[in-house]
Design an enzyme around this catalytic site. Structure first.
Site, PDB file in Angstrom:
ATOM      1  N   HIS A   1      -0.749   0.505  15.805  1.00 38.28           N
ATOM      2  CA  HIS A   1       0.538   0.456  15.317  1.00 38.28           C
ATOM      3  C   HIS A   1       1.957   0.458  16.676  1.00 38.28           C
ATOM      4  O   HIS A   1       2.041   1.106  16.052  1.00 38.28           O
ATOM      5  CB  HIS A   1       0.710   2.157  14.817  1.00 38.28           C
ATOM      6  CG  HIS A   1      -1.013   2.092  13.754  1.00 38.28           C
ATOM      7  ND1 HIS A   1      -2.436   2.371  13.966  1.00 38.28           N
ATOM      8  CD2 HIS A   1      -0.937   2.234  12.904  1.00 38.28           C
ATOM      9  CE1 HIS A   1      -2.758   2.572  13.195  1.00 38.28           C
ATOM     10  NE2 HIS A   1      -1.586   3.084  12.000  1.00 38.28           N
TER      11      HIS A   1
ATOM     12  N   GLU B   1      -4.919  -6.419   3.212  1.00 38.52           N
ATOM     13  CA  GLU B   1      -4.073  -7.271   3.669  1.00 38.52           C
ATOM     14  C   GLU B   1      -4.312  -8.531   3.444  1.00 38.52           C
ATOM     15  O   GLU B   1      -2.796  -9.358   2.715  1.00 38.52           O
ATOM     16  CB  GLU B   1      -3.999  -6.432   5.298  1.00 38.52           C
ATOM     17  CG  GLU B   1      -3.351  -5.165   5.914  1.00 38.52           C
ATOM     18  CD  GLU B   1      -4.171  -4.659   5.555  1.00 38.52           C
ATOM     19  OE1 GLU B   1      -4.876  -4.571   5.770  1.00 38.52           O
ATOM     20  OE2 GLU B   1      -3.641  -2.896   5.211  1.00 38.52           O
TER      21      GLU B   1
ATOM     22  N   GLU C   1       0.826  -1.458  -0.081  1.00 39.89           N
ATOM     23  CA  GLU C   1       0.016  -0.198   0.572  1.00 39.89           C
ATOM     24  C   GLU C   1       0.953   1.170   0.069  1.00 39.89           C
ATOM     25  O   GLU C   1       1.431   1.947   0.511  1.00 39.89           O
ATOM     26  CB  GLU C   1      -0.897  -0.124   1.269  1.00 39.89           C
ATOM     27  CG  GLU C   1      -1.891  -0.919   1.075  1.00 39.89           C
ATOM     28  CD  GLU C   1      -2.166  -2.099   2.952  1.00 39.89           C
ATOM     29  OE1 GLU C   1      -2.197  -0.596   3.812  1.00 39.89           O
ATOM     30  OE2 GLU C   1      -2.821  -2.293   2.294  1.00 39.89           O
TER      31      GLU C   1
ATOM     32  N   PHE D   1      -0.672  -4.682  10.835  1.00 35.38           N
ATOM     33  CA  PHE D   1      -1.704  -5.204   9.624  1.00 35.38           C
ATOM     34  C   PHE D   1      -1.527  -6.485   9.077  1.00 35.38           C
ATOM     35  O   PHE D   1      -1.936  -7.300   9.207  1.00 35.38           O
ATOM     36  CB  PHE D   1      -1.451  -4.408   8.438  1.00 35.38           C
ATOM     37  CG  PHE D   1      -1.828  -2.617   9.328  1.00 35.38           C
ATOM     38  CD1 PHE D   1      -2.121  -2.357   9.760  1.00 35.38           C
ATOM     39  CD2 PHE D   1      -1.388  -1.729   8.159  1.00 35.38           C
ATOM     40  CE1 PHE D   1      -2.154  -0.980  10.350  1.00 35.38           C
ATOM     41  CE2 PHE D   1      -1.461  -0.117   8.235  1.00 35.38           C
ATOM     42  CZ  PHE D   1      -2.137  -0.113   9.567  1.00 35.38           C
TER      43      PHE D   1
END
Lengths: 335, 337
Positions: B131, B63, B29, B89
């Protein structure tokens, strides 16, 4: 829908079908799958198979109709119900049977079992038994084919249940936006294990969802091998020419339970009988004879060949050695 | 010899491997969009200009598809390098990694292999609990995956090149505070080590650890950011006359356990520092190995310095309580003496 009526118009001259040898071969392959599964089930009932089985009985027309349009160097991605896909693409019955018995001569050296059969040399990736898990992998194999530019096509089989997985959405979308050479073949047998299609879909057909991805969606009678072939062949050729993926839905029915522990108490016997009337194999046989493309003598001979082939496969599988304990530790990594 | 940040070293590794082998491509991405930032931490910056957007593939936010496409392409003969924007992710694509990539070769009886690289940034920064995770242990637990965790520019380049050439799925864990990403993508509070990287071709073999500092009194094992914290701790301890040996495993699977065992044999004491949560962490596995195979050399209990069993917090006020730092490592070492 014209494609739905081929087998019912007995004696008609259908267009877009292969040579008669290939048509007879479709019968042979369907019969091989049917008898392979029935006889494997017998072995299971005798306690000779060390696992459960997801049998393909009733759905033969889908695998055979699709694979009849594939080249040898095209690939199939399969599911937890993989025996039919492998046999239709040309994997040796003996290699599958030995795998089911857990023998080292099996196509996966006895390390995969029923739900992972496949033979890469015959164009069948080892089957993926996580529902929907093979969809993005098919897109990846398609990407590799597109990058190589060799015209290879991937046929990715899955059941209706897979179409409600997130992986399905992500895989179809990425195949669509990149025009990848993949035919997504939904075998809609109306039940995800015991759960009926109507409980899990707001749309009437899985193929109705194709418009969300901007790709063609086609629904065909999955009990008619010629209708499947014609629709699949069109999708395969479109993919091969760079036209991108197709969502091909084949309405079909598994005549037996989801797995060997399924007594089918969630569906009516009348419904089952209605679908059995549509059994693709006797219909194809009648059509071949009625069209003058074959005769009972040739087809009986094929039936005998099927039994002999299974006998030989069983003999081979039973005589084969089990894996040595050292096999436990090999094939984790490639050196 | 050039001075490089880890982000630059990784970029150079990808560039060289893509130039060497047509089958190598990047997928992820925001990695090649013109005018974009070249991945969340600039590792792929400029590569789409050099190699074209057909080899630096920008995906939807999908993903599962990134992982599945990489796996499918790898099985079919390509050499994908998948970019996971944030390591967290990886959980979105867990089926593809754990059930597909890791098991495909075994289940097929060796018919296929999955020569795929998956790069994933880990580590606590100022982004909140989704994150921030250090996920390495999850993947070391799954047979069929190789796991590397480079902490220097030299190792980042050499290990990534080895990973691309490996015949198996390799997860490359990179630390956000070590990249040295520049401009608007730079990280507050980053360590950003710059290291010397040879001009000529080299590989760092997967499976070899390294001693970052020699010592005789205690062994400290640290990876990624905690390797630097261990070095800082060793400096502090040295002022007090305690000589710590710092080991950077560099590869987590396969683990160079002989290097750790040999060090413990020499020092008799072991502290393992990592950023992951304590329970079931990678440090627990190292402790188990040494307890099992090196017990006779131990003069003291094994100590783990990890994050506590809580999600990563946001407020800077909670950092000291959460993060394994040099002071906690020093305290752990002193508790053994």
């Amino acid at each position: 829908m014209e494609a739905k009526t081929i087998l019912l118009n007995r004696g008609a001259e259908p267009t877009g079908l292969p040579e008669s040898d290939s048509l007879v071969d479709m019968y042979r392959r369907m019969k091989l799958i049917r008898r392979f599964e029935e006889r494997v089930n017998d072995l299971y009932l005798q306690g000779r198979i060390p696992s459960t089985l997801h049998l393909y009985i009733g759905q033969e027309a889908v695998a055979v109709g699709v694979c009849a349009g594939l080249r040898e160097d095209d690939y199939v991605l399969s599911t937890h119900r993989p025996h039919g896909h492998s046999l239709a693409k040309g994997v040796e019955p003996r290699a599958i049977l030995a795998e089911l018995l857990g023998k080292v001569t099996g196509c996966c050296r006895g390390k995969g079992g029923s739900m992972h059969v496949g033979d890469i040399t015959k164009g069948v990736y080892p089957a993926v038994a996580i529902v929907g898990g093979n969809i993005p992998i098919a897109a990846g194999a398609g990407l590799a084919a597109k990058m190589r530019g060799d015209g290879q096509v991937e046929a990715c089989f899955f059941g209706d249940g897979a179409a409600n997985e997130g992986a399905w959405h992500e895989g179809l979308n990425i195949a669509a936006i990149w025009d990848l050479p993949v035919v997504f073949v939904c075998e809609n047998n109306l039940y995800a294990a015991s759960t009926p299609f109507s409980l899990t879909f707001k749309v009437e057909n899985v193929a109705d969802r194709a418009c969300a991805y901007g790709i063609p969606g086609v629904t065909v009678d999955g009990m008619d091998v010629l209708a499947v072939y014609r629709a699949a062949n069109e999708a395969i050729e479109r993919a091969r020419q760079g036209g991108g993926p197709t969502l091909l839905e084949c309405k079909t029915y598994r005549f037996c339970g989801h797995s060997r522990s399924d007594p089918r108490t969630y569906r009516g016997r009348e419904e089952e009988q209605e679908w059995q009337k549509l059994d693709a194999i006797p219909r194809m046989r009648q059509w071949l004879v009625g069209s003058g493309l074959s005769d009972d003598g040739q087809l009986d001979e094929i039936d005998d060949w099927v039994e002999r082939t299974f006998d030989e496969a069983l003999e081979f599988a039973e005589a084969s050695p089990e894996p040595d304990v050292s096999e436990l530790f090999t094939d984790v990594f490639k050196e | 010899m050039a001075e490089m940040s880890i982000a630059e070293a990784l970029r150079q590794a990808i560039r060289e491997e893509m130039a060497r082998d047509d089958r190598v491509f990047c997928i992820g991405e925001d990695i090649g969009i013109p005018g974009g930032f070249g991945g969340a931490f600039t590792v792929t910056l400029g590569l789409s200009d050099e190699f074209g957007r057909d080899r630096v593939l920008d995906t939807p936010i999908s993903e599962i598809a990134i992982a599945g496409v990489a796996i499918g392409a790898a099985i079919a003969g390509m050499r994908p390098i998948a970019d996971v924007q944030y390591g967290d992710f990886l959980f979105c694509m867990m089926d593809q990694i754990a059930n597909q990539a890791a098991k495909m070769r075994y289940m097929s009886g060796g018919q296929v292999s999955v020569p795929m690289v998956m790069r994933a940034p880990v580590g606590q920064t100022r982004r909140g609990a989704q994150h921030a995770q250090s996920l390495e242990a999850f993947f070391t637990h799954i047979p069929g995956l190789k796991v590397v965790a480079p902490s220097t520019a030299y190792d980042a380049k050499g290990l990534l090149k080895s990973a691309v050439r490996d015949e198996n799925p390799v997860l490359v864990f990179e630390h956000k505070l070590l990249y040295g990403s520049k401009g608007p993508r730079s990280e507050r509070g980053a360590l950003s080590p710059v290291g010397e990287v040879p001009d000529e071709e080299y590989l760092v073999p997967i499976g070899e650890g390294v001693i970052r500092r020699e010592g005789k009194d205690v062994t400290i094992v640290g990876k990624l950011l905690t390797m630097y914290r261990a070095l800082q701790a060793a400096e502090i301890l040295a002022e007090e006359g305690i000589e710590a040996e710092v080991i950077d495993p560099r590869t987590l699977v396969p683990l160079d356990k002989e290097l750790i065992l040999a060090s413990v044999r020499k020092t008799g004491r072991l502290v393992i520092a990592e950023e992951d949560n304590l329970t079931g962490g990678w440090a627990a596995e190292i402790a188990a190995i040494v307890a099992d195979e090196g017990f006779v050399w131990l003069d003291a209990p094994i100590k783990r310095v990890s994050a506590p069993d809580v999600p990563a917090p946001f407020s800077p006020a909670l950092d000291d309580a959460y993060m394994p730092n040099e002071h906690k490592i020093v305290a752990a070492v002193k508790s053994l003496l």
